[in-house]
Structure formats: structure tokens, C-alpha cells
Design a protein around this motif. Structure first.
Motif, PDB file in Angstrom:
ATOM      1  N   HIS A  47     -14.046  -3.533   2.794  1.00  0.00           N
ATOM      2  CA  HIS A  47     -15.137  -3.224   1.870  1.00  0.00           C
ATOM      3  C   HIS A  47     -15.294  -4.335   0.839  1.00  0.00           C
ATOM      4  CE1 HIS A  47     -17.655  -1.149  -1.040  1.00  0.00           C
ATOM      5  NE2 HIS A  47     -16.783  -1.532  -1.960  1.00  0.00           N
ATOM      6  N   TRP A  48     -14.194  -4.776   0.239  1.00  0.00           N
ATOM      7  CA  TRP A  48     -14.289  -5.769  -0.835  1.00  0.00           C
ATOM      8  C   TRP A  48     -14.659  -7.143  -0.320  1.00  0.00           C
ATOM      9  CZ3 TRP A  48     -15.633  -4.564  -5.345  1.00  0.00           C
ATOM     10  CH2 TRP A  48     -15.290  -3.333  -5.859  1.00  0.00           C
ATOM     11  N   ILE A  54     -10.169  -0.730   2.558  1.00  0.00           N
ATOM     12  CA  ILE A  54     -10.465  -1.207   1.202  1.00  0.00           C
ATOM     13  C   ILE A  54     -10.694  -2.715   1.231  1.00  0.00           C
ATOM     14  CG2 ILE A  54      -9.470  -1.567  -1.103  1.00  0.00           C
ATOM     15  CD1 ILE A  54      -8.023   1.185  -0.671  1.00  0.00           C
ATOM     16  N   ARG A  90      -4.096  -1.224  -8.371  1.00  0.00           N
ATOM     17  CA  ARG A  90      -5.369  -0.512  -8.316  1.00  0.00           C
ATOM     18  C   ARG A  90      -5.136   0.850  -7.650  1.00  0.00           C
ATOM     19  NH1 ARG A  90      -5.891  -5.470  -6.623  1.00  0.00           N
ATOM     20  NH2 ARG A  90      -6.157  -4.977  -4.454  1.00  0.00           N
ATOM     21  N   TYR A 122       0.849  -1.193   0.000  1.00  0.00           N
ATOM     22  CA  TYR A 122       0.000   0.000   0.000  1.00  0.00           C
ATOM     23  C   TYR A 122       0.885   1.243   0.000  1.00  0.00           C
ATOM     24  CZ  TYR A 122      -3.281  -3.443   1.844  1.00  0.00           C
ATOM     25  OH  TYR A 122      -4.065  -4.557   2.031  1.00  0.00           O
ATOM     26  N   TYR A 149      -7.128   4.166  -5.771  1.00  0.00           N
ATOM     27  CA  TYR A 149      -8.345   4.616  -5.104  1.00  0.00           C
ATOM     28  C   TYR A 149      -8.165   6.074  -4.720  1.00  0.00           C
ATOM     29  CZ  TYR A 149      -9.232  -0.382  -4.543  1.00  0.00           C
ATOM     30  OH  TYR A 149      -9.438  -1.702  -4.777  1.00  0.00           O
ATOM     31  N   THR A 176      -9.387   9.185  -2.297  1.00  0.00           N
ATOM     32  CA  THR A 176      -9.934   9.212  -0.944  1.00  0.00           C
ATOM     33  C   THR A 176      -9.993  10.634  -0.386  1.00  0.00           C
ATOM     34  OG1 THR A 176      -9.678   8.326   1.304  1.00  0.00           O
ATOM     35  CG2 THR A 176      -7.651   8.773   0.097  1.00  0.00           C
TER      36      THR A 176
END
Length: 150
Positions: free
Chosen positions: A78-79, A75, A58, A19, A60, A62
Motif C-alpha cells: 500500500h505505501w 501494508i 507504527r 511485524y 495499524y 485491521t
């Protein structure tokens, strides 16, 4: 600001996630008029399964200023929810096979299926959701028991 996480997943998979958060996004805010934008989080994923390697990156956007690891966990959470709901809707209600496509019908149909899913999920018993759904189609008493408030 990145974190490297290696997980020994189910079925012999090895997953790696990295990340990174980019909070210097003034240029992006100006270009797209996103006044609440606080950052971009980049998630790089790699997994190895049966000798095959897959990689994916990916991005995102924010409004959060939290560290990348914290947003990365959000994240993932959520997924997990999103994927499990889609799996149920596809396996139990055959969502991918639905051919309802005009005007408000798709949104209405999804709402009805989600309501039915919630009723079936609340029903007592150890039967699968698919079996409970089929039983509701065949047995009017069972169907009535699903829609009557406890």
C-alpha cells in the motif's frame, strides 16, 4: 508471531522491519465500538544510512486475522503505491505548493490533477511526465491528443 526482515536497500541503506499481530483485542472493540476489528499490527522499522540510525514504531488496526507477516506485506505494498503517487503529484503538479483551501475546492482540484496525471501517463513517448505536462500547456494539438480517446 513476528518476523524479522533485513534488506540491503538502495543507496547503501540497511533496513530492518519486525511485524507483530495482536488478535486479542476484545477490550479495544468494546472501548471504541469497532465491531469489525480483528487485530492490531505493530510494525517496528529501523534503518541505517551513513552511520545514522532511525527507528519508528507504527500501529495499524485491521479487520483481518492473517499472520503479521502477511498483513505487513500488504501494508508495504500500500505505501509503495501511495508514496509513488504522492511523489508524482508533488514533483509534477507541485501539490505541496497548492494554496487551494476552501470548501470543496481542494477535493475538486485533487480530482482534476489526478485525471490530468492519468492522461499524461497514458501519452506515448519517452518524455518525462513533467515535460509532457509542460508540452500540453504550450501545444494545443498535444493537449487535444491527450483528451481524445484512442
Amino acid at each position: 508471531m513476528s518476523r524479522h526482515e533485513t534488506l540491503d536497500g538502495d543507496h547503501g541503506r540497511i533496513k530492518t522491519r519486525r511485524y507483530a499481530a495482536i488478535h486479542d483485542v476484545g477490550w479495544l472493540q468494546e472501548r471504541h465500538d469497532w465491531s469489525g476489528l480483528a487485530g492490531v499490527v505493530v510494525v517496528e522499522s529501523a534503518r541505517e544510512l551513513d552511520g545514522k540510525n532511525e527507528r519508528e514504531t507504527r500501529f495499524y488496526i485491521t479487520s483481518l486475522t492473517a499472520p503479521a507477516v502477511t498483513i505487513g506485506a500488504m501494508i508495504r505494498d500500500h505505501w509503495v503505491i501511495e508514496n509513488s503517487l504522492h511523489w508524482v503529484m508533488d514533483m509534477v503538479f507541485r501539490d505541496d505548493e497548492c494554496r487551494v483551501r476552501t470548501e470543496n475546492a481542494p477535493a475538486n482540484f485533487v480530482t482534476l490533477k489526478q485525471m490530468a496525471n492519468n492522461l499524461i501517463r497514458r501519452a506515448p513517448g519517452e518524455d518525462s511526465q513533467r515535460l509532457k505536462r509542460m508540452t500540453a500547456a504550450w501545444d494545443d494539438d498535444f493537449l487535444a491528443s491527450l483528451v481524445v480517446a484512442p
